[in-house]
Enzyme design. Structure first.
Site, PDB file in Angstrom:
ATOM      1  N   ILE A  73      15.384 -22.223  47.095  1.00  0.00           N
ATOM      2  CA  ILE A  73      16.402 -21.415  47.778  1.00  0.00           C
ATOM      3  C   ILE A  73      16.355 -19.980  47.281  1.00  0.00           C
ATOM      4  CG2 ILE A  73      18.808 -21.295  48.485  1.00  0.00           C
ATOM      5  CD1 ILE A  73      17.235 -23.970  49.130  1.00  0.00           C
ATOM      6  N   LYS A  74      16.123 -19.079  48.236  1.00  0.00           N
ATOM      7  CA  LYS A  74      15.984 -17.662  47.898  1.00  0.00           C
ATOM      8  C   LYS A  74      17.371 -17.019  47.980  1.00  0.00           C
ATOM      9  CE  LYS A  74      12.280 -14.375  48.802  1.00  0.00           C
ATOM     10  NZ  LYS A  74      11.319 -13.911  49.804  1.00  0.00           N
ATOM     11  N   ILE A  75      17.758 -16.416  46.889  1.00  0.00           N
ATOM     12  CA  ILE A  75      19.113 -15.864  46.760  1.00  0.00           C
ATOM     13  C   ILE A  75      18.991 -14.397  46.333  1.00  0.00           C
ATOM     14  CG2 ILE A  75      21.295 -16.074  45.464  1.00  0.00           C
ATOM     15  CD1 ILE A  75      20.973 -18.662  46.748  1.00  0.00           C
TER      16      ILE A  75
END
Ligand code: G3P
Length: 218
Positions: free
Chosen positions: A82-84
């Site tokens: 998950i890219k945050i």
């Protein structure tokens, strides 16, 4: 060093996988928008095509929204990362996802201080954008050197994923500095193979053999 492809284009991904040099994929909202297809189904299709880690980015900017989208992305496939974005809210979400065992890639990193915070939050990957720093007259590779040193000093397990790569030397310099991953456009991956002496050498080898008039099995 691992190579990820920085793309949401399925045909590019198939090409990269066929070359046997692609360990994973990173996407971002711009890359997905370029495909003109819906967001989540595009990420799902990529995650199903690629055996390695696939980074899909949240679109929300508040913690609650990011957490919800992170869970929806994580549910798409077991290889999802998950890219945050590197914000206060973003890093608080990284901490929660890490506790849940969900892998994260903290994106839009432009300073060593930001990279230190991401590692403390437990990020699986940090994505410093070297090309965009070069674009404004700062030294992208200097940032990579600093992050590698800081993570080494404290034995952080966060992997340095060099992003916004524009040319082969970004990849070579990242490798010299010991960065764990380079995410690159297919056109940069292709350039890594090329050298004019390879082309000339091959042409000459084959021309010399042709002059004998014999075949491979003669
Ligand atoms: O995916 C993040 C990063 O690689 C984007 O690169 O070329 O848009 O600066 P670029």
């Amino acid at each position: 060093m691992k190579f990820f492809l920085d793309t949401a284009d399925l045909s590019e991904i198939e090409q990269g996988l066929a070359w046997g040099m692609v360990d994973g994929i990173t996407t971002n909202p711009t890359l997905i928008a370029r495909q003109g297809k819906p967001y989540l189904p595009t990420v799902r299709a990529i995650a199903q095509l690629v055996p390695g880690p696939v980074s899909g980015e949240v679109l929300a900017t508040d913690s609650e929204g990011m957490l919800d989208e992170a869970h929806r992305l994580a549910d798409l496939a077991p290889n999802m990362v998950i890219k945050i974005p590197l914000t206060i809210a973003g890093l608080s979400v990284v901490g929660k996802l890490t506790e849940e065992g969900i892998k994260t890639n903290v994106t839009l990193c432009f300073s060593s201080a930001q990279a230190l915070l991401a590692a403390k939050a437990g990020a699986s990957y940090i994505s410093p954008f070297v090309g965009r720093l070069d674009d404004i007259g700062e030294e992208g590779m200097g940032l990579i050197a600093n992050i590698v040193q800081i993570y080494d000093n404290y034995d952080f397990s966060t992997e340095v994923l060099v992003a916004s790569i524009r040319h082969p030397m970004h990849v070579v310099e990242s490798a010299l500095l010991g960065a764990h991953v380079a995410t690159l456009p297919l056109k940069v991956l292709k350039k890594l193979y090329r050298h004019p002496l390879t082309d000339i050498g091959l042409e000459n080898f084959l021309a010399d053999w042709r002059k004998t008039g014999k075949s491979f099995s003669d």
